[in-house]
Enzyme design. Sequence first.
Site, short mmCIF file in Angstrom:
data_model
loop_
_atom_site.label_atom_id
_atom_site.label_comp_id
_atom_site.label_asym_id
_atom_site.label_seq_id
_atom_site.Cartn_x
_atom_site.Cartn_y
_atom_site.Cartn_z
N ALA A 208 38.59 60.62 -3.52
CA ALA A 208 38.21 61.84 -4.21
C ALA A 208 39.10 63.02 -3.85
O ALA A 208 39.50 63.79 -4.74
CB ALA A 208 36.74 62.17 -3.90
N ASP A 209 39.43 63.18 -2.58
CA ASP A 209 40.23 64.33 -2.14
C ASP A 209 41.54 64.44 -2.91
O ASP A 209 42.04 65.54 -3.16
CB ASP A 209 40.59 64.21 -0.64
CG ASP A 209 39.48 63.68 0.23
OD1 ASP A 209 38.60 62.94 -0.27
OD2 ASP A 209 39.49 63.96 1.44
N ALA A 210 42.10 63.29 -3.26
CA ALA A 210 43.43 63.26 -3.89
C ALA A 210 43.45 64.04 -5.19
O ALA A 210 44.49 64.59 -5.58
CB ALA A 210 43.85 61.81 -4.15
N TYR B 267 42.18 66.80 -5.84
CA TYR B 267 42.43 68.22 -5.56
C TYR B 267 43.87 68.42 -5.12
O TYR B 267 44.49 69.44 -5.43
CB TYR B 267 41.48 68.68 -4.46
CG TYR B 267 41.59 70.16 -4.10
CD1 TYR B 267 40.88 71.11 -4.83
CD2 TYR B 267 42.38 70.60 -3.04
CE1 TYR B 267 40.95 72.46 -4.51
CE2 TYR B 267 42.45 71.94 -2.71
CZ TYR B 267 41.74 72.87 -3.44
OH TYR B 267 41.82 74.20 -3.12
#
Length: 409
Positions: A198-200, A202
Amino acid sequence: MKKTMKLALLPLTVGLLLTGCSEPNTQNQVKTEKAAVAPVEAGNADSIVKSARDIANRAADWQISHLDDLSYIPESHRAKSENPKFWIQASFYIGLTRWAETTKNQDYTDFIAAMAKEQNYELLLDRPYHADDHTIGQTYLWLTEQTGNTDAYKPTQKLFDQILANPPQVGLEMRDETSSTQNGAHFEGNCQDRWCWADALYMAPRTWLKLSNVTGDPKYFDYADKEFWASADYLFSDKYGLFFRDSRYFDMKSENGEPVFWGRGNGWVFAAIPLIIDDLPMGHPSKDRYIELYKKNAAGLMKLQRENGYWPASLMDPDIVKTPEVSATGFITFGLAWGVNNGILTDQKSKDIVEKGWHALEQAVEPNGRVNWVQHVGKSPDPVKKTDSQLYGVGAVLLAASEMVKWEG
């Protein structure tokens, strides 16, 4: 960070920056600073706007004044946090650029420009495909947009051209057994050559989008748009309106038997979507799809705000970590406030949730601007202490403030 760069910011707000450089040491100073962070009254738009400007400036100044003293960060991530090119500090600059642009603050823009030039506008290259290492590119490209400095994007363009010539050929499943270290750099799994966590979403897609915008060549965002949706479709749960952090969490349960949805992981994506939408070219065919995803994610998140205004570290099981958590709350408050300000969320309940989220963030910022209650680097709902702070948490507060300073209630 060189002290000469920090000193260049002093004309901005000398009193605020000096307050941020040292802890208050007199009773009168303490009283003055406490008065500066009195909570706003719910529904008072003028007070909220004033609060947003005050808190964001103090938080930014405190963080800038402490870039060469990150002793408050655990040693395990301190060295990486000190590197402006690494995602931890790069995430702070995303918030700072948004705040500088929103408030037309030339001093912050000059500071960012000096940092970028000192880094030679370079990305980290140990993991050329890794989304985290594309994060700082958003700041370099923002400088091109703001100042016309075309040198600022050249290293990013060179790397992205190499990636387009040799696109990754891995799947999106995250498997623990593929965790590795290459060239001294860590990979959780082989799939991190793509945006499989998920972080990717952003860290990387907006960098590619901005590169298309400044060069006029759509090929960069064509790639990023395709990869964004591959990952979003893979990680988003229509049932809950939330993002799994990665595939290892699809069937994971908390000790209370609840699905594990990480607060900051969802915050990363939910903040990314408005940032991407704002940068999309007029009439881009994917815009409606991003807005639809935004609405679904917003609906899932709004159900989960706690009574104290914070979103929990474990979204579906708030009893796992009962303390406040500012990075998730900051990113989510930003995303929801953006939706209200742009006429996407129009009901009173949405507005109340935003104001409650902002009030929670107010309580997390010390009189001197230090941002508390920020979960340390991780990938799951870990414990948080009041004294925990990190640069990306400040970035999240600045993003939220960039929308609250426009608040009309």
